[in-house]
Structures are given as structure tokens and as C-alpha cells.
Design an enzyme around this catalytic site. Structure first.
Site, PDB file in Angstrom:
ATOM      1  N   GLU A  33      16.116  49.242  45.428  1.00  0.00           N
ATOM      2  CA  GLU A  33      16.900  48.160  44.829  1.00  0.00           C
ATOM      3  C   GLU A  33      16.010  46.955  44.516  1.00  0.00           C
ATOM      4  O   GLU A  33      15.177  46.557  45.322  1.00  0.00           O
ATOM      5  CB  GLU A  33      17.994  47.776  45.828  1.00  0.00           C
ATOM      6  CG  GLU A  33      18.972  46.723  45.354  1.00  0.00           C
ATOM      7  CD  GLU A  33      20.091  46.487  46.375  1.00  0.00           C
ATOM      8  OE1 GLU A  33      20.982  45.677  46.090  1.00  0.00           O
ATOM      9  OE2 GLU A  33      20.063  47.125  47.462  1.00  0.00           O
ATOM     10  N   LYS A  70      25.387  46.242  39.927  1.00  0.00           N
ATOM     11  CA  LYS A  70      25.999  46.497  41.233  1.00  0.00           C
ATOM     12  C   LYS A  70      27.399  45.899  41.297  1.00  0.00           C
ATOM     13  O   LYS A  70      27.590  44.698  41.063  1.00  0.00           O
ATOM     14  CB  LYS A  70      25.104  45.912  42.328  1.00  0.00           C
ATOM     15  CG  LYS A  70      25.521  46.236  43.753  1.00  0.00           C
ATOM     16  CD  LYS A  70      24.489  45.679  44.735  1.00  0.00           C
ATOM     17  CE  LYS A  70      24.777  46.051  46.170  1.00  0.00           C
ATOM     18  NZ  LYS A  70      23.740  45.512  47.095  1.00  0.00           N
ATOM     19  N   CYS A  84      22.948  50.818  46.339  1.00  0.00           N
ATOM     20  CA  CYS A  84      23.075  50.486  47.758  1.00  0.00           C
ATOM     21  C   CYS A  84      24.513  50.560  48.270  1.00  0.00           C
ATOM     22  O   CYS A  84      25.070  51.645  48.419  1.00  0.00           O
ATOM     23  CB  CYS A  84      22.446  49.119  48.019  1.00  0.00           C
ATOM     24  SG  CYS A  84      22.073  48.795  49.776  1.00  0.00           S
TER      25      CYS A  84
END
Length: 261
Positions: free
Chosen positions: A40, A112, A146
Site C-alpha cells: 500500500e 480505498k 488493505c
């Protein structure tokens, strides 16, 4: 497809990140990899302060970081997944991941959607949608970042869109080792897809990354798994295993969506 997955320390600066990326590209290309996935925010490091992220935010392939990643993809004939802060309409950037083809073209850009606590919320704008998979080299590929993969709804939604290979750049920390050890294999098995989960290791300021990057097959088995040290995982993914797994595990076919409203 031969996939390489980088587990490394978080870079100390964007310049260091690009040097690290080139090293990974060189190693992966010389092992015959088709695609390299990095953690990430791999082009900047994850632990930056809000103002630093705002200054570094860019539009994909139009800024110095993502354009250099595109050059490396062409140079090494290697598809890449890199993470970077992306310019948003508000002041806080998106936490984005970009899939770049081996010809240096953007294939998929994802922001995200599930932000982890105040650590993420004070620094990023949440993305607003999950993506449809993109086809590359005969595979339907998608992205999550994530914390996203810790929600069963995310992986299930992407599987129902046709995703066969889910690539997950991450910056997961202690004590959450159960994510790589339990949740990621479960996401692969319950959705009968391949999942590649690329994490940092080591320490960055107060953040202690736990490593345990892994590549799981559609039966939830680890094809490769790192410990808590830097390294490069390399796996050949057999596409035919998807059909075999989906004949054995019929979760997607046996769903009863009318019960889940």
C-alpha cells in the site's frame, strides 16, 4: 501467469521508493514474472503525515511517481501494481492503487473505500465505488486495498463481478496477523478466486508492520507465504484451477440473494 509479490520495508522517501521499485522490477523480470504487486502506498510509504500526502498527491501517469512506474513497467516488460496518494476533489487525497500494463498503460485505478480508524480517516478521502475487473493476459483482475479485504462483502461483490485474481496492496500492522493467516485464505476460498496480499514488514515511526504477505488459491491454500522479513514471493498461477475449484466449491452458484436483503 507468473506473479511476483514484494514484501519490503516502508520507503523513507519517494526517491527511495522508486529505487526500491526498480530493484523489485529487475529481480522480478529476471525470474520471468508477468506481474509485480507492491504494498500500500508503495510509491511514497504509508506512514506519511497529512500535509506530506497532500503535497505528493497526483493524477495517475501525470505525476512524477506514477509516470516513473509506467516507465519501469515498459522497461522491464512487467505489469505493476503500485500505491500512491491521488488528487481528490477535497483537500485530502485518495489512497489509490494503480494496475499498469507491461506496456506502461493504466489498466485499473482503485481508491480505498474502507478507511482504517483515525489513522486513515484524518489523511484520506474514501473512495466511492468498487471496480469491475479488467482483463489482462486471459485473467479478470481486480484491486482492493488493505482494510477492504477484511470485509466479506467486498470480496464477494468483486467475485460476483467476475473477478478471478484479486490483488491487495496493504500496510497491515501488529497485532493483526490474523488477517493474512485467516481472513485472506477465507476470502479466497469462500469466493473461489486467487488473492495476492502484499504487506510491509519492519517499523516506520510508531507503525510496526507484521509482514506475512501471501498468495492464496481458490481453495484457500497458501501457494506462497512470507514471514516477517523482506523478500519477493514468486508463484505460477494456473488459470485452470479456477474451474476445478468452482466445481468443488459452489458457494457463488448456491447463493440465495433474496434472503440477504
Amino acid at each position: 501467469m507468473r506473479i511476483a509479490l514484494a514484501q519490503n520495508l516502508s520507503p523513507s522517501s519517494p526517491d527511495a521508493a522508486l529505487l526500491q521499485l526498480e530493484e523489485h522490477c529487475n529481480t522480478a523480470a529476471h525470474t520471468g514474472a508477468d506481474l509485480l504487486i507492491t504494498p500500500e502506498l508503495s510509491l511514497t510509504g504509508y506512514g506519511l503525515k497529512t500535509l506530506e500526502l497532500m503535497k505528493l498527491a497526483e493524477i495517475p501517469l501525470l505525476g512524477p511517481l506514477t509516470s516513473r512506474a509506467s516507465e519501469l513497467a515498459r522497461q522491464y516488460n512487467l505489469a505493476l501494481v503500485v500505491g500512491y496518494p491521488e488528487v481528490a476533489t477535497g483537500s485530502l487525497p485518495y489512497n489509490a492503487a494503480l494496475l499498469i500494463s507491461n506496456e506502461g498503460e493504466p489498466l485499473l485505478n482503485y481508491r480505498k473505500t474502507h478507511l482504517f480508524g483515525e489513522l486513515d480517516r484524518r489523511r484520506f478521502t474514501p473512495g466511492e465505488r468498487l471496480m469491475k475487473p479488467v482483463e489482462w493476459q486471459g485473467w479478470l483482475i481486480n484491486l482492493a486495498i488493505c482494510y477492504d479485504v477484511e470485509f466479506p462483502e467486498v470480496a464477494r461483490s468483486l467475485a460476483l463481478k467476475g473477478t478471478e485474481l484479486l490483488l491487495v496492496p496493504t500496510a497491515n500492522m501488529h497485532p493483526y496477523t490474523s488477517v493474512a493467516q485467516r481472513l485472506v485464505p477465507a476470502r479466497a476460498e469462500e469466493n473461489t478466486l486467487f488473492v495476492a496480499y502484499a504487506n510491509y514488514c519492519g517499523q516506520e515511526a510508531e507503525l510496526h508492520y507484521c509482514g506475512y504477505s501471501c498468495i492464496c488459491d481458490p481453495l484457500g491454500e497458501n501457494l506462497a507465504c512470507a514471514d516477517d522479513a523482506p523478500g519477493l514471493l514468486l508463484v505460477d498461477l494456473p488459470h485452470r484451477q479456477l474451474l476445478h475449484a468452482r466445481q468443488q466449491l459452489t458457494y457463488l452458484k448456491d447463493r440465495r440473494p433474496n434472503l440477504y436483503e
